[in-house]
Design a protein around this motif. Structure first.
Motif, mmCIF file in Angstrom:
data_model
loop_
_atom_site.group_PDB
_atom_site.id
_atom_site.type_symbol
_atom_site.label_atom_id
_atom_site.label_comp_id
_atom_site.label_asym_id
_atom_site.label_seq_id
_atom_site.Cartn_x
_atom_site.Cartn_y
_atom_site.Cartn_z
ATOM 1 N N THR A 34 0.846 -1.259 0.043
ATOM 2 C CA THR A 34 -0.090 -0.009 0.057
ATOM 3 C C THR A 34 0.782 1.333 0.002
ATOM 4 N N GLY A 35 2.140 1.321 0.715
ATOM 5 C CA GLY A 35 3.065 2.293 0.525
ATOM 6 C C GLY A 35 3.364 2.737 -0.927
ATOM 7 N N TYR A 38 0.804 5.364 -2.039
ATOM 8 C CA TYR A 38 0.961 6.322 -1.668
ATOM 9 C C TYR A 38 2.077 7.209 -2.093
ATOM 10 N N ARG A 39 3.235 6.311 -2.697
ATOM 11 C CA ARG A 39 4.154 7.075 -3.162
ATOM 12 C C ARG A 39 4.052 7.457 -4.509
ATOM 13 N N ARG A 93 11.286 6.061 -4.836
ATOM 14 C CA ARG A 93 11.816 5.223 -3.700
ATOM 15 C C ARG A 93 13.167 6.084 -3.231
ATOM 16 N N ALA A 101 5.419 11.066 0.099
ATOM 17 C CA ALA A 101 4.300 10.319 0.339
ATOM 18 C C ALA A 101 3.520 10.480 1.706
ATOM 19 N N SER A 102 4.372 10.654 2.903
ATOM 20 C CA SER A 102 3.828 10.910 4.168
ATOM 21 C C SER A 102 3.151 12.214 4.266
ATOM 22 N N SER A 105 -0.234 11.457 2.215
ATOM 23 C CA SER A 105 -0.946 10.265 2.961
ATOM 24 C C SER A 105 -1.846 10.859 4.140
ATOM 25 N N GLY A 131 1.341 -1.959 5.208
ATOM 26 C CA GLY A 131 1.502 -0.779 5.407
ATOM 27 C C GLY A 131 1.274 0.001 6.699
ATOM 28 N N ARG A 132 0.525 0.788 6.775
ATOM 29 C CA ARG A 132 0.548 1.615 8.432
ATOM 30 C C ARG A 132 -0.656 1.418 8.995
ATOM 31 N N ASP A 133 -1.917 1.321 8.092
ATOM 32 C CA ASP A 133 -3.453 1.156 8.365
ATOM 33 C C ASP A 133 -4.018 0.385 8.042
ATOM 34 N N THR A 134 -3.407 -1.036 7.508
ATOM 35 C CA THR A 134 -4.048 -2.095 6.604
ATOM 36 C C THR A 134 -4.983 -3.107 7.752
ATOM 37 N N ASP A 186 3.411 9.955 10.366
ATOM 38 C CA ASP A 186 2.506 9.115 10.280
ATOM 39 C C ASP A 186 1.723 8.870 11.519
HETATM 40 O O1 C5P Z 1 5.928 1.902 3.499
HETATM 41 P P1 C5P Z 1 6.442 3.002 2.749
HETATM 42 O O2 C5P Z 1 7.478 3.813 3.243
HETATM 43 O O3 C5P Z 1 6.456 2.861 1.124
HETATM 44 O O4 C5P Z 1 5.307 4.338 2.835
HETATM 45 C C1 C5P Z 1 5.487 5.433 2.368
HETATM 46 C C2 C5P Z 1 4.387 6.379 3.057
HETATM 47 O O5 C5P Z 1 3.205 5.954 2.587
HETATM 48 C C3 C5P Z 1 4.356 6.216 4.681
HETATM 49 O O6 C5P Z 1 5.499 6.844 5.300
HETATM 50 C C4 C5P Z 1 2.942 6.667 4.671
HETATM 51 O O7 C5P Z 1 2.902 7.975 5.195
HETATM 52 C C5 C5P Z 1 2.190 6.145 3.767
HETATM 53 N N1 C5P Z 1 1.379 5.019 3.978
HETATM 54 C C6 C5P Z 1 0.234 5.196 4.662
HETATM 55 N N2 C5P Z 1 -0.587 4.181 5.008
HETATM 56 C C7 C5P Z 1 -0.263 2.954 4.229
HETATM 57 C C8 C5P Z 1 1.198 2.873 3.745
HETATM 58 C C9 C5P Z 1 1.931 4.012 3.564
HETATM 59 O O8 C5P Z 1 -0.084 6.445 4.899
HETATM 60 N N3 C5P Z 1 -1.102 2.007 4.691
#
Ligand code: C5P
Length: 225
Positions: A34-35, A38-39, A93, A101-102, A105, A131-134, A186
């Motif tokens: 999922t990240g 957002y990226r 990346r 992305a942060s 998001s 991810g963060r909220d899955t 986050d």
């Molecule tokens: O996991 P990754 O580092 O690729 O995620 C990038 C950014 O996307 C995180 O720092 C976060 O802000 C956001 N993100 C999110 N919810 C998710 C996955 C990622 O808010 N489920």
């Protein structure tokens, strides 16, 4: 039967991607990064110079955008994304895109759009979502939930190592600062913050290898078969 969803959440650099990818391969599941979505959204907005604080403009810009995840050819590769049909590759990346992305998001409307896309993919079943909220928001009814955590110094060191292996130059101190800043952002946002689900298993990866964490997760998943 209920669709099989496993969720893996946690802060940056905790080993979520590597572990989720390996877990999905072992179980024959699809890995949902999922990240990466957002990226890709952040990249799309940055490319067009759209101001994230203008929620109306953000929604307008993202409503016509397609984001598709490409399964990695190799177990060690990052997820690639097709943004409007074009591969984004390493563009999503960079440390800069991580921070963007942060920021993106945290916009509620962005979360709404991407959460819906993620649930659509989840409906197919047999998914490892990362991810963060899955576990808290996207798939609250997931069969198994895990929350990975690790000391921030250890996480920054691992990230630095990973980047050096790719031939990039890194300053560990800067990386630690950025990791801490991103986690704070986050964790403190109002909508779907980084948080352990009440029913998630917590695994501290500070002193465990990738394979040890993977085996611990597989033990939980298998005990339920
Ligand atoms: O996991 P990754 O580092 O690729 O995620 C990038 C950014 O996307 C995180 O720092 C976060 O802000 C956001 N993100 C999110 N919810 C998710 C996955 C990622 O808010 N489920």
């Amino acid at each position: 039967p209920p669709v099989e969803v496993i969720t893996i959440d946690g802060p940056a650099g905790v080993g979520k991607s590597t572990i989720s990818r390996k877990l999905a391969a072992r179980l024959g599941y699809t890995y949902l990064d999922t990240g990466a979505m957002y990226r890709a959204a952040a990249l799309s907005l940055a490319n067009r110079g759209i101001d994230c604080s203008d929620e109306h403009a953000v929604v307008g810009a993202l409503s016509g955008v397609t984001i598709e995840l490409l399964p990695a050819a190799d177990e060690n590769d990052d997820t690639d994304v097709l943004l409007n049909g074009e591969r984004v590759g390493a563009l999503i990346r960079t440390p800069e895109m991580s921070m963007r992305a942060s920021t993106v998001s945290a916009v509620p409307a962005v979360r709404c759009i991407l959460t819906e896309m993620q649930r659509e993919i989840g409906r197919r079943g047999k998914i490892v979502a990362e991810g963060r909220d899955t576990g808290t928001v996207v798939f609250p009814g997931a069969r198994h939930k895990f929350f990975l955590d690790a000391d921030s110094v250890v996480r920054a060191r691992r990230r630095a190592l990973q980047m050096r292996e790719r031939g990039e130059t890194v300053d560990e101190k800067t990386l630690l600062e950025m990791t801490v800043r991103r986690d704070r952002q986050d964790s403190e946002r109002a909508v779907a913050p980084l948080k352990k689900a009440d029913d998630a298993w917590v695994i501290d990866t500070s002193t465990r290898s990738i394979d040890q964490v993977l085996e611990a997760i597989l033990a939980v998943v298998r005990s339920d078969e």
